[in-house]
Design an enzyme around this catalytic site. Structure first.
Site, PDB file in Angstrom:
ATOM      1  N   GLU A 198       0.763  -1.104  -0.024  1.00 50.36           N
ATOM      2  CA  GLU A 198      -0.110  -0.044   0.076  1.00 50.36           C
ATOM      3  C   GLU A 198       0.820   1.256  -0.062  1.00 50.36           C
ATOM      4  O   GLU A 198       1.681   1.153   0.813  1.00 50.36           O
ATOM      5  CB  GLU A 198      -0.834  -0.061   1.261  1.00 50.36           C
ATOM      6  CG  GLU A 198      -1.829   1.199   1.172  1.00 50.36           C
ATOM      7  CD  GLU A 198      -2.845   1.259   2.325  1.00 50.36           C
ATOM      8  OE1 GLU A 198      -2.656   0.476   3.217  1.00 50.36           O
ATOM      9  OE2 GLU A 198      -3.772   1.948   2.245  1.00 50.36           O
ATOM     10  N   GLU A 225      -5.856  -3.072  12.558  1.00 58.58           N
ATOM     11  CA  GLU A 225      -5.412  -3.854  11.353  1.00 58.58           C
ATOM     12  C   GLU A 225      -6.330  -4.987  11.026  1.00 58.58           C
ATOM     13  O   GLU A 225      -6.943  -5.307  10.013  1.00 58.58           O
ATOM     14  CB  GLU A 225      -4.091  -4.349  11.377  1.00 58.58           C
ATOM     15  CG  GLU A 225      -2.982  -3.290  11.466  1.00 58.58           C
ATOM     16  CD  GLU A 225      -2.979  -2.217  10.643  1.00 58.58           C
ATOM     17  OE1 GLU A 225      -3.604  -2.342   9.479  1.00 58.58           O
ATOM     18  OE2 GLU A 225      -2.665  -1.161  10.891  1.00 58.58           O
TER      19      GLU A 225
HETATM   20  N1  0A1 Z   1      -3.175   0.671   5.510  1.00 57.70           N
HETATM   21  C1  0A1 Z   1      -2.249   1.003   6.745  1.00 57.70           C
HETATM   22  C2  0A1 Z   1      -1.475   2.033   6.884  1.00 57.70           C
HETATM   23  C3  0A1 Z   1      -0.188   1.987   5.794  1.00 57.70           C
HETATM   24  C4  0A1 Z   1      -0.038   2.853   4.833  1.00 57.70           C
HETATM   25  C5  0A1 Z   1       0.934   2.688   3.869  1.00 57.70           C
HETATM   26  C6  0A1 Z   1       1.999   2.066   4.329  1.00 57.70           C
HETATM   27  O1  0A1 Z   1       3.057   1.941   3.836  1.00 57.70           O
HETATM   28  C7  0A1 Z   1       3.675   3.160   2.810  1.00 57.70           C
HETATM   29  C8  0A1 Z   1       1.863   1.198   5.493  1.00 57.70           C
HETATM   30  C9  0A1 Z   1       0.781   1.321   6.277  1.00 57.70           C
HETATM   31  C10 0A1 Z   1      -2.887   1.089   8.137  1.00 57.70           C
HETATM   32  O2  0A1 Z   1      -4.097   2.000   8.049  1.00 57.70           O
HETATM   33  O3  0A1 Z   1      -2.686   0.603   9.292  1.00 57.70           O
HETATM   34 ZN    ZN Z   2      -5.909   1.755   8.793  1.00 57.75          ZN
END
Ligand code: 0A1
Ligand code: ZN
Length: 876
Positions: A127, A303
């Site tokens: 992501e 998560e």
């Molecule tokens: N989706 C994850 C957050 C996240 C976003 C980007 C990342 O790498 C660049 C890593 C994690 C969350 O909301 O926990």
């Molecule tokens: Zn999140």
């Protein structure tokens, strides 16, 4: 590195994907410098996207292309083209099998996006757009595919993990081994994960509400295996909570968490294989503070909750990021509130919002919860998208009530399971399930900026009626000069002279949610024998600023009597703000500083009140931070803020010495550590008292801190004592304590990070020279974001005094580090630069120095897209 002037992507340009990928088969042969990736895709023309067979465009960054085949035939180079964004392939039929081979170098990947190495272990972060650093692919969240992944690796990597269920394992002829994983759920590429390493695991199991057994595993390096219990407990609590509150069960037979030391963010919700920053999952009483225990509980839950709000139902495009993040933050906040103290959790969240999100909303990077455009999506993992987004979901919850909200979320999950959708779809489901109209409410998604409510009131003695007038406004933000009125749920209570909640309507309700929808609006209430006192925005029912001309007496009254715990705290904050405002003024005018006696007495009675939750008392005793004061100021005079706050702390500590000592002694218990809310509450008040006591710099108080430091059996007490010593102790003694601490904990990564941040974040200790010494420390590593955050981040964000040194050297230092970091890790560089971007709000001399530092970043050469976006927008 990407182009210096990256393209802007607009929400209005969204187009359906031209091709769909029905299945994705990946084959990895892991090598540090030359990992081979083979990807086999079942490609199909998207019937909804139109006629004809346009070229197939695949995203790809820093990949070495080896071959392209279609339906088993090598495609000649004349039929495809490597383009800046990836690969363009000519298409001859609506359905075909595409096979691509490419090579990547995990060892050289310091951006920590895609596949990289952390302490010798392979891991991924996809992501938002990291998958394109692994192989050529339509790397967008609305392309969902079923993944099968085979990992081949030498035997020194015994653990090979990916999403879903393990379906095969075995040996290769050349002595390596392999494991194949199959994920039965279609998912976008950003949820793909792979891990390979020499890892240990703890295992547990969970039985879902419908009786299915789920295996739970947490993987870490061997040395950390004793630090997984809390995360495992938190995971099981979260699984139960999601069943009870949302009716959502887990859907695979296995759920895995892996801890990695090098990670840009907190954690990542990859389907069935969450990857965590070690700092957000590993804890033991000896090594982690209460704050860390609570953060782990919240992030593990966050998560896990994404499995529904994010994975089963995902985002159509990245402008919709808050669809999953705002909703999931709201879910995790409610979970934490249920597990711990609701009021304290709310106070913590609102403090974060007020200091940081409000500042973002007032700064050069301000954007709506659903942004309209971006250059680099990584820059939009912001407090606005996450925290304000959660507030928007909370307002829907407030408007619909718990039951209505649940009906809405059920409909949302049922309607969109397996789809990639929009914020609009979420709001629509809430509307449809409840038969309500949220048309105006939707502006929360599209308008940036923090609304202000100016509230006045009047009372008519003859008729006993009370009128509240509310005016709303919202300051302009980049690209949005004028704003239309928001739909603001304003929770209200009215207090009698005895401090009781008065009935507000015929049904006898003592709290109402007023629908503020117009620029100016009045609300009438009747039947009062005297003028009531309003308790406004109870529970912080909307992310707005409320202005009402409370007198000190009224605030003291609310602090004592408001039935809403949040507003009791907030009344204290308002009182402290006023006092600190006066002190700043006096400081600027060269007057002798004197703290308002009312504030001292208010704090004294809070401290003496044994009926209150000690955690709430600790919060009520905390003065607004320098950052909060800065956010509230029209123009930031850093020196006045620092001096006023320092003076107030000292004066409070002197005046309350006896009470503080009494509370400290009462709460300083010799009992085994537990991260239960009641114990955390006592420790937090105790350590607040200790910190105040040390602010007097009395030898007795410092001795208490020294004794607590020497004897502490848990890290909460140990770190609190060390922090007090670092902030107020005698330099030679503190040096010794810091050394003792380091010697004791030097092999524990998380504790060393704490040790760094205690020093860098200290107004006294974290001078620029010290921070530079820390950067030369053998445990410091510029390639590790946690270390960067602990040393440079703590200095820039939490060491208000040293960062704002009048000679501008704090700014210059941060600017230099940002430039160096950009070459290694653009995401981290773009985050670290943020404290330099608000120069327009500072008094002229300091603001100009800040601007110059920012300018020096801009002039330093070719910037990454991430950094370029933040710096260029801030210089405009
Ligand atoms: N989706 C994850 C957050 C996240 C976003 C980007 C990342 O790498 C660049 C890593 C994690 C969350 O909301 O926990
Ligand atoms: Zn999140």
């Amino acid at each position: 590195m990407k182009d210096a002037q990256p393209n802007t992507v607009y929400l209005k340009d969204y187009k359906l994907p031209e091709y769909l990928i029905d299945s994705t088969k990946l084959h990895f042969e892991l090598q540090p410098k030359g990992t081979l990736v083979k990807s086999q895709l079942k490609v199909r023309r998207n019937p909804a996207a139109g006629a004809g067979l346009p070229p197939l465009l695949l995203d790809g960054v820093e990949l070495e292309l080896l071959s392209v085949s279609i339906d088993g035939q090598l495609v000649p180079a004349s039929r495809y083209q490597e383009i800046p964004a990836g690969l363009s392939i000519e298409v001859e039929k609506p359905e075909f099998e595409l096979e691509i081979c490419n090579r990547i170098s995990p060892e050289n990947n310091t951006s920590l996006e895609g596949l990289y190495l952390s302490n010798g272990m392979y891991c991924t972060q996809c992501e938002a757009e990291g998958f394109r650093k692994i192989t050529y692919y339509p790397d967008r969240p609305d392309v969902m595919s079923k993944f099968t992944t085979t990992i081949v690796a030498p035997r020194q990597y015994p653990v090979l993990l990916s999403n879903g269920n393990e379906i095969e394992r075995g040996a290769t002829e050349d002595g390596r081994h392999f494991v194949t994983w199959e994920d039965p759920f279609a998912k976008p590429a950003y949820l793909f994960a792979l891990v390979a390493g020499d890892l240990q695991r703890v295992e547990d199991s969970y039985t879902t509400a419908s009786g299915r057994q789920v295996t739970l595993q947490i993987y870490t390096e061997a040395k950390n295996i004793g630090k997984c219990a809390h995360a495992m407990r938190s995971l099981k609590k979260a699984m139960r909570w999601d069943e009870e509150v949302y009716g959502r069960e887990y859907d695979l037979d296995i759920f895995m968490i892996v801890a990695v030391d090098h990670f840009n963010m907190g954690a990542m919700e990859n389907k069935g294989l969450n990857i965590f920053n070690s700092a957000c999952v590993l804890a033991s009483p000896e090594t982690a503070t209460d704050a860390t225990f609570q953060r782990i509980e919240a992030i593990v839950a966050h998560e896990y909750f994404h499995n529904w709000s994010g994975n089963r139902v995902t985002c159509r495009d990245w402008f919709q990021l808050s669809l999953k993040e705002g909703f999931t933050v709201f879910r995790d906040a409610e979970f934490s509130a249920d597990m711990n103290s609701r009021a304290v959790k709310r106070i913590e969240d609102v403090s974060l919002l007020r200091t940081q999100q409000f500042a973002e909303d007032a700064g050069p990077m301000a954007h709506p919860v659903r942004p309209d455009s971006y250059m680099e999506i990584s820059n939009f993992y912001t407090l606005t998208v996450y925290e304000k987004g959660a507030e928007v979901v909370r307002m829907i919850h407030t408007l619909l009530g718990a039951e209505g909200f649940r009906k809405g979320s059920d409909l949302y999950f049922d309607r969109h399971d397996g789809q990639a959708v929009t914020c609009e779809d979420f709001v629509k489901a809430m509307e449809d399930a409840n038969g309500v109209d949220l048309t105006q409410f939707r502006r929360w998604y599209s308008q940036a900026g923090t609304p202000v409510l100016d509230v006045t009131d009047s009372y008519d003695e003859a008729s006993g009626s009370y009128t509240l007038t509310v005016r709303q406004s919202c300051p302009p933000t980049p690209g949005q000069k004028e704003k239309l009125p928001f739909h603001i749920p304003l929770a209200l209570g009215l207090l009698s002279a005895e401090g009781k909640d008065l009935p507000l309507d015929e049904a006898g309700n003592t709290q109402l949610v007023l629908p503020v929808t117009e620029a100016e609006q009045t609300f009438h209430f009747s039947g009062f024998a005297e003028k009531p006192l309003p308790s406004l925005l109870r529970g912080f029912s909307a992310p707005v600023k409320v202005r009402y001309d409370y007198s000190s007496e009224q605030l003291l009254f609310l602090m004592r009597n408001d039935s809403d715990a949040f507003n009791r705290w907030d009344a204290g904050q308002r009182l402290a703000f006023a006092a600190l405002g006066q002190l700043q003024k006096d400081y600027r005018n060269g007057k002798t500083l004197q703290l308002q006696p009312e504030l001292v007495e208010a704090y004294r009675s809070v401290l003496r009140n044994r009926d209150l939750d000690p955690a709430l008392v600790a919060k009520m005793l905390a003065l607004p931070s320098e950052q909060t004061l800065a956010e509230e100021a029209e123009r930031i005079d850093a020196e006045a803020i620092i001096e006023a706050r320092k003076f107030a702390r000292h004066a409070l500590a002197e005046a309350l010495k006896e009470d503080l000592l009494e509370s400290y002694r009462r709460l300083h218990k010799d009992k085994p550590y537990s991260p239960e809310a009641a114990d955390i509450a006592e420790r937090s008040l105790k350590n607040t008292c200790l910190d105040y006591l040390c602010a007097t710099e009395d030898a007795d108080a410092l001795l208490l801190a020294q004794q607590q430091f020497d004897k502490a059996a848990n890290m909460t007490d140990c770190a609190a004592a060390l922090a007090a010593l670092v902030n107020y102790g005698n330099e030679t003694d503190v040096d010794k304590s810091l050394e003792t601490f380091y010697e004791r904990w030097k092999l524990d990564t998380q504790v060393v990070e704490l040790w760094f941040s205690l020093q860098s974040g200290s107004a006294r200790w974290g001078t620029l020279e010290r921070v530079q010494t820390l950067m030369a420390h053998p445990a410091f590593e510029l390639k590790n974001p946690n270390k960067v955050r602990a040393v440079i981040g703590a200095f820039a964000n939490r060491n208000f005094a040293q960062f704002h040194r009048t000679d501008g050297s704090g700014f210059e230092f941060v600017a230099q580090q940002v430039i160096a970091l950009d070459k290694l890790n653009p995401q981290i560089a773009a985050r670290l630069v943020i404290p330099l971007t608000r120069w327009k709000k500072y008094s002229s001399a300091l603001g100009e120095k800040m601007r110059q530092s920012l300018e020096s970043v801009m002039q330093s050469g070719k910037l990454s897209a991430d950094l370029y976006e933040v710096v260029s927008k801030s210089l405009q």
